[in-house]
Design a protein around this motif. Sequence first.
Motif, PDB file in Angstrom:
ATOM      1  N   GLU A  95       0.837  -1.193   0.000  1.00 37.71           N
ATOM      2  CA  GLU A  95       0.000   0.000   0.000  1.00 37.71           C
ATOM      3  C   GLU A  95       0.873   1.244   0.000  1.00 37.71           C
ATOM      4  O   GLU A  95       2.064   1.203   0.327  1.00 37.71           O
ATOM      5  CB  GLU A  95      -0.936   0.003   1.214  1.00 37.71           C
ATOM      6  N   ARG A  96       0.257   2.354  -0.345  1.00 38.17           N
ATOM      7  CA  ARG A  96       0.969   3.624  -0.384  1.00 38.17           C
ATOM      8  C   ARG A  96       1.122   4.185   1.027  1.00 38.17           C
ATOM      9  O   ARG A  96       0.219   4.088   1.862  1.00 38.17           O
ATOM     10  CB  ARG A  96       0.201   4.628  -1.244  1.00 38.17           C
ATOM     11  N   SER A  97       2.262   4.769   1.273  1.00 32.96           N
ATOM     12  CA  SER A  97       2.489   5.405   2.562  1.00 32.96           C
ATOM     13  C   SER A  97       1.586   6.630   2.690  1.00 32.96           C
ATOM     14  O   SER A  97       1.341   7.343   1.711  1.00 32.96           O
ATOM     15  CB  SER A  97       3.958   5.812   2.683  1.00 32.96           C
ATOM     16  N   LYS A  98       1.079   6.858   3.895  1.00 32.72           N
ATOM     17  CA  LYS A  98       0.091   7.922   4.082  1.00 32.72           C
ATOM     18  C   LYS A  98       0.569   9.056   4.985  1.00 32.72           C
ATOM     19  O   LYS A  98       0.175  10.194   4.796  1.00 32.72           O
ATOM     20  CB  LYS A  98      -1.200   7.323   4.655  1.00 32.72           C
ATOM     21  N   GLU A  99       1.383   8.768   5.984  1.00 33.45           N
ATOM     22  CA  GLU A  99       1.770   9.809   6.916  1.00 33.45           C
ATOM     23  C   GLU A  99       3.178   9.558   7.422  1.00 33.45           C
ATOM     24  O   GLU A  99       3.641   8.413   7.467  1.00 33.45           O
ATOM     25  CB  GLU A  99       0.795   9.871   8.092  1.00 33.45           C
ATOM     26  N   PRO A 100       3.881  10.619   7.786  1.00 31.05           N
ATOM     27  CA  PRO A 100       5.238  10.446   8.322  1.00 31.05           C
ATOM     28  C   PRO A 100       5.194   9.758   9.680  1.00 31.05           C
ATOM     29  O   PRO A 100       4.172   9.754  10.356  1.00 31.05           O
ATOM     30  CB  PRO A 100       5.754  11.882   8.443  1.00 31.05           C
TER      31      PRO A 100
END
Length: 395
Positions: A95-100
């Motif tokens: 999945e795509r990274s969403k938050e730091p």
Amino acid sequence: MDYKLYETLNRLPGIFAIAATMFFGIIIIVIFIVRIFQFPHLRQKYWQHDNTQSIPTRILKTIIFLLLAAGLIGVISYNVYKMKNDPPKFLVAVERSKEPPSILICQSDDITFNTVRYYNSFNSFVNYPKQNFDLSGDFKLFQRESDGNCTFFNSTMTMDNPGGFYLLGFRKVLLELFNGMSGSASIISVYIGDTNNEMNWNLPMPQGNKFSDVGFLLASSSGIFQYTETWHKALNGINYRGFQITSIGNFLFDLVSVDDNPMQSSTWIGLIAPTNVIAQVENPSLTLADLLSNVGGYLSIWAIFGFLFGVKKANPFGFVSDFIFINQDKAKLRKELDKMKNDRSSKLSNLEKGEEDNAIETNSLSNQSIELRNLLAKYYVDMDFYEHAVKTPDV
């Protein structure tokens, strides 16, 4: 509702199916009870019917029925137990990274944390080093029991562009710079972890939930590091994040272009953030749909019961005619019967009535029809509604 139960019941479609089934079942049961007490012929139909099978056949039939019923109860109980107690199944997805992540920075006394620059990607840092976002204001002082010289970045923002590159700048204290003191090497500790409330950043080695691994690096000089992120999506609806950090190497060019004052920062730590993450997703070991599928597969075994002992009489009218729209379906049946009688009368009027042989043959066929009808009614066709509709003018 508990999120695990919500997932086990196949979310909203499963809950809606259960509610609709219960509502429909209650209505059917209430109608059945009311009509059973209202009409005597229904009580005779369900409790006082004669059996055309011999006693040994009926005994064997009862034994096999009880065995199959016990097996059905066992299958349902076993599947319900698995739904409740079995460990979840795991699926792996990218999945795509969403938050730091949250970042904790601690350093020895001879070095201080100075600045944080963020780039959309490592390529942006290489090609356009001055086009960055200054995140220094988002890093706050953090007091730990074991080390008070720390800075903490508790990220709750969502990134429009997943991934990126963090550049952490440090500088030597003036005493060492001017006097040329040669002491112990400067130590920089960087911890990367989850942002949820279960993280404990006060420990010498911060840790969180058993699924929330903390990435850790220990550096004494400038260098480039890359961290990898994994997700564990639990059945309780919480997403736990784990991190690991690996060393890539050193900077191959001077970082003066990053900062207009080359003396401002003397040590740089670069962190490459991933664009994609590996997600380990928990799924129920058995869902409501799986249970219904398993029960349906078991019920197919009941075809053996019909093969051994035959099936019940056919019922061309069904529950609705017997219990709900009795008057309406009775009127329709009588209308169809009158139509059949009229058609038969018209055909008989076209026959030669004076021929005795034809009359004898007609009587013979009529007797055979009556015998066939009685045979069908006794063994094959459920004629209860027909008899009730013809003999009883009112409900």
